[in-house]
Design an enzyme around this catalytic site. Structure first.
Site, PDB file in Angstrom:
ATOM      1  N   ARG A 111      -7.233   4.781   2.464  1.00  0.00           N
ATOM      2  CA  ARG A 111      -6.594   5.459   3.595  1.00  0.00           C
ATOM      3  C   ARG A 111      -5.962   6.746   3.090  1.00  0.00           C
ATOM      4  O   ARG A 111      -4.856   6.746   2.568  1.00  0.00           O
ATOM      5  CB  ARG A 111      -5.544   4.551   4.246  1.00  0.00           C
ATOM      6  CG  ARG A 111      -6.148   3.331   4.917  1.00  0.00           C
ATOM      7  CD  ARG A 111      -5.138   2.557   5.726  1.00  0.00           C
ATOM      8  NE  ARG A 111      -5.730   1.369   6.320  1.00  0.00           N
ATOM      9  CZ  ARG A 111      -5.691   0.161   5.783  1.00  0.00           C
ATOM     10  NH1 ARG A 111      -5.070  -0.019   4.622  1.00  0.00           N
ATOM     11  NH2 ARG A 111      -6.266  -0.859   6.375  1.00  0.00           N
TER      12      ARG A 111
ATOM     13  N   ASP B   6       0.810  -1.219   0.000  1.00  0.00           N
ATOM     14  CA  ASP B   6       0.000   0.000   0.000  1.00  0.00           C
ATOM     15  C   ASP B   6       0.843   1.269   0.000  1.00  0.00           C
ATOM     16  O   ASP B   6       2.043   1.247   0.283  1.00  0.00           O
ATOM     17  CB  ASP B   6      -0.953  -0.002   1.197  1.00  0.00           C
ATOM     18  CG  ASP B   6      -2.114  -0.977   1.006  1.00  0.00           C
ATOM     19  OD1 ASP B   6      -2.285  -1.469  -0.124  1.00  0.00           O
ATOM     20  OD2 ASP B   6      -2.831  -1.247   1.983  1.00  0.00           O
TER      21      ASP B   6
ATOM     22  N   HIS C 158      -1.979  11.064  -2.097  1.00  0.00           N
ATOM     23  CA  HIS C 158      -3.127  10.198  -2.326  1.00  0.00           C
ATOM     24  C   HIS C 158      -4.299  11.013  -2.854  1.00  0.00           C
ATOM     25  O   HIS C 158      -4.467  12.176  -2.525  1.00  0.00           O
ATOM     26  CB  HIS C 158      -3.568   9.521  -1.029  1.00  0.00           C
ATOM     27  CG  HIS C 158      -2.476   8.745  -0.353  1.00  0.00           C
ATOM     28  ND1 HIS C 158      -2.646   8.155   0.865  1.00  0.00           N
ATOM     29  CD2 HIS C 158      -1.215   8.462  -0.723  1.00  0.00           C
ATOM     30  CE1 HIS C 158      -1.536   7.543   1.227  1.00  0.00           C
ATOM     31  NE2 HIS C 158      -0.652   7.724   0.277  1.00  0.00           N
TER      32      HIS C 158
ATOM     33  N   GLU D 285       2.858   2.373   6.473  1.00  0.00           N
ATOM     34  CA  GLU D 285       2.902   0.939   6.766  1.00  0.00           C
ATOM     35  C   GLU D 285       3.264   0.150   5.514  1.00  0.00           C
ATOM     36  O   GLU D 285       4.050  -0.792   5.561  1.00  0.00           O
ATOM     37  CB  GLU D 285       1.549   0.472   7.320  1.00  0.00           C
ATOM     38  CG  GLU D 285       1.165   1.090   8.654  1.00  0.00           C
ATOM     39  CD  GLU D 285       2.124   0.734   9.774  1.00  0.00           C
ATOM     40  OE1 GLU D 285       2.502  -0.442   9.890  1.00  0.00           O
ATOM     41  OE2 GLU D 285       2.499   1.654  10.541  1.00  0.00           O
TER      42      GLU D 285
END
Length: 722
Positions: free
Chosen positions: A292, A80, A335, A84
């Site tokens: 996210r 992703d 994003h 993380e």
């Protein structure tokens, strides 16, 4: 056999990408993280903050399979886009010995176009993101690993502390205390009708009056006296209602909770499935972009596709001028917002492919995205101003003249006939008694909003924060409300006493900002860790040297008539009566509902030693809608706060008040004294002229200041001249 391999996090994502690339690449899943700090050891060298990572227990077989499949192949790491994900890519690259290669690929949506584009332009692993994730993980390990054993020893329960978790628990406990301290005030709603048009009281004797200021006598007097209203003014204006921004993680979580009752974790689970791909009658396919994100940015491609769709289905006039205005400086703008990967996949089409809950969430995302790209809705607003003797009233009517984005986000427009004429008979009165309400308990939705507003945690962590509080039984859900338990209150009390910085909301937010700065390359992660640990270790040493004994007053009655006190003993918490010595067990998972007679803990902090300037009765401190204040139970007077010094003119107490422009000033509580000052009075006098000194802030420090001599002092010693 293909000579290229793509490694992703989830099996569903692997399957979707594999179908898109049609055998050109082998695609395998790591099934999340493969390495982490050791489970049974601390795993961090506190001298240089170097972490010791090891394969997560149970992941050994997966790692060996990935090694075998990657042998001799060109490796692409497609975890992703967040911290993380970057850390997972770094761990895999370390295991496969490919850290020095351009092998990192990212994409915000799983479509043929974006996947093929990503594999054509790989980059190096972003070590700034990796270091930010390492810093977060080490911070959490330090807090959890060092404080949790203290809680175990103290409470004899499987309790834990966490850097963000403990700050969130404080929010829930503080809200319950505010509800307990809240003093409701009764008032009367004065509303009436002219036919179907509702009007309401706004003025008395030409002065604006708030609803909370109306008592029963005034309400009934209006009901008796006012039979007819005279129109004073009719004002028309055009109101433009702008479309909402597309969803980010937090707003999606809030809307799904409000509309469908989804928990935050359920929303993220469904969104993950829609992003990674689900099995449908038309094959395995993905439906939305990466879920996210805290950016409302939309790609040019997505905007163009939305414009074509809106023109085709609604018309040219419905196309809006979308602009992504970010409210915060720490937004991760790499994003996009959450949107459908294909705007032509309408909810009607998706309903045939998705199960019930996936469809509901997809419909929510699709409608919000399309609406965000549409034109504003237009309303004609008419405000009527009426008079009857000394009373003033208003009515407001709205008429929609263009639906715009509301063509997608359906909103019923209630049409009410406009008023014609100059005088109107009151058809009926609607006068009801009400009272001010205490602040509402947090729901999962409002908790996400509070965490986001205070900068605590990140979009990817909100679900985990709330689920941890529930799992630890610090908080329970009653209906949709989050209610702290007895255990939650005790843990929060302990943390506030021994580790105040960990539960300090501003400090927690600053740590999040520091992690963002590491990710931007503005701060060194080891320096951030060193600064944190220096202060934390001193608090830890004090806590380890002297166990904090719990001694909390409760409102639970003993048989002898005294109140029980909550204490900690050999086997954990219990209740004890100081008068007769009787003891009683306690269920730590009991909701500590303060406003229903179940509040186990009396207020731990007594009000400051203030007495009412009006009657001399001791004051009690409460929390209200506009913050803390002091209340006199004898004469009913309220005071915002008091100055550290008395009045320089008459010696009475000085009240700290808030002006209309939200600036504090100081006023003598003696009605016959005219002392008012923007500076806080002290009880010290100027050593040169004898005038009373006031507190003033100079740059970052506070000093005593003489307004006559224009000099600053520290105590009675001259410091600087103005």
């Amino acid at each position: 056999m293909t000579k290229k391999i793509i490694i992703v996090e989830s099996p569903a994502k692997a399957k979707t990408i594999k179908e898109i690339l049609e055998g050109e690449y082998e695609v395998v899943s790591s099934k999340g993280h493969v390495r982490d700090l050791p489970e049974r050891e601390f795993g961090v060298d506190l001298k240089d903050f170097e972490p010791e990572f090891e394969i997560i227990e149970g992941k050994e077989k997966i790692v060996e399979e990935i090694k075998e499949k990657a042998r001799g192949k060109e490796v692409y790491l497609a975890s992703d886009m967040d911290r993380e994900g970057e850390a997972i890519a770094w761990h895999l690259a370390s295991i496969l010995n490919v850290l020095d290669k351009k092998n990192r690929i990212v994409f915000s949506e799983i479509t043929p176009q974006t996947i093929r584009s990503a594999v054509q332009s790989p980059r190096f692993i972003d070590m700034k993101k990796v270091y930010a994730q390492h810093a977060r993980r080490i911070l959490d390990r330090i807090v959890g690993y060092k404080i949790s054993p203290l809680l175990w020893k103290l409470l004899r329960t499987n309790s834990s502390a966490g850097r963000v978790q403990s700050a969130a628990l404080k929010l829930v406990c503080e809200r319950e205390i505010q509800r307990h301290r809240f003093i409701p005030k009764k008032f009367w709603k004065v509303q009436g009708y002219i036919g179907s048009v509702r009007f309401y009281l706004t003025h008395v004797d030409g002065k604006r009056i708030e609803m909370q200021q109306v008592d029963e006598a005034l309400a009934r007097q209006i009901e008796r006296e006012v039979k007819q209203l005279k129109l004073v003014q009719r004002k028309n204006r055009l109101v433009e209602k702008k479309p909402p921004l597309p969803f980010i993680t937090s707003t999606l979580q809030q809307e799904a909770a409000n509309k469908f009752g989804f928990s935050v974790s359920r929303t993220m689970q469904l969104a993950q499935m829609l992003y990674e791909g689900v099995e449908t009658s038309e094959g395995h396919r993905a439906f939305i972009t990466y879920m996210r994100t805290d950016s409302t940015r939309i790609s040019d491609y997505a905007r163009d596709q939305a414009e074509k769709f809106i023109k085709a289905h609604f018309g040219e006039r419905y196309v809006g001028e979308f602009s992504s205005k970010q409210k915060k400086s720490n937004v991760q703008d790499a994003h996009e917002a959450i949107r459908p990967v294909d705007v032509e996949m309408t909810p009607q089409k998706a309903q045939k492919l998705l199960d019930r809950d996936l469809y509901k969430l997809y419909k929510l995302i699709w409608e919000r995205f399309v609406a965000s790209q549409m034109a504003a809705a237009l309303y004609e607003e008419t405000i009527y101003t009426f008079e009857s003797g000394k009373y003033g009233f208003e009515a407001k009517l709205e008429k929609r003249i263009f639906d715009g984005f509301e063509a997608v986000l359906k909103k019923e427009s209630e049409e009410v006939e406009p008023l014609k004429g100059e005088t109107f008979n009151v058809t009926r009165w609607d006068i009801q008694q009400d009272e001010t309400k205490p602040p509402a308990r947090y729901t999962e939705s409002s908790m996400v909003r509070a965490l986001e507003a205070r900068g605590i945690g990140r979009p990817s962590t909100y679900a985990t924060i709330i689920s941890t509080l529930l799992e630890r039984k610090y908080v329970v859900k009653r209906s949709k409300e989050l209610v702290p338990t007895v255990l939650g209150f005790v843990v929060n009390y302990y943390m506030e006493q021994r580790f105040p910085k960990i539960v300090d909301l501003d400090f927690t937010a600053r740590m999040e900002e520091a992690l963002d700065a590491i990710e931007r390359g503005e701060k060194d992660h080891k320096q951030v860790l060193g600064e944190f640990y220096k202060e934390f270790s001193s608090q830890l040493t004090k806590a380890e040297e002297k166990w904090l004994s719990i001694d909390m007053k409760t409102n639970v009655d003993c048989e002898c008539g005294e109140k029980f006190t909550l204490r900690v003993g050999r086997y954990g918490l219990y209740m004890s009566c100081a008068s007769c010595g009787k003891t009683s067990s306690i269920d730590l998972s009991t909701p500590a509902v303060m406003d229903e007679g179940m509040m186990y803990f009396m207020e731990q902090e007594e009000a400051k030693a203030h007495v009412c300037p009006n009657c001399g009765e001791p004051l009690k401190r409460y929390s209200g809608k506009y913050g803390a204040y002091y209340h006199c139970q004898k004469c009913g007077k309220n005071y915002k706060d008091f100055a550290r010094g008395t009045c320089p003119k008459c010696g009475s107490a000085v009240e700290k008040k808030l002006s209309r422009n939200k600036k504090y000033f100081f006023k003598c509580t003696n009605d016959s004294c005219d002392y008012v000052s923007w500076s806080e009075p002290s009880n010290e006098s100027c050593p040169e002229c004898g005038e009373r000194l006031h507190y003033r802030r100079f740059r970052s420090s506070e000093k005593l200041y003489c307004e006559k001599c224009k000099k600053t002092f520290e105590g009675s010693k001259e410091e600087t001249s103005d």
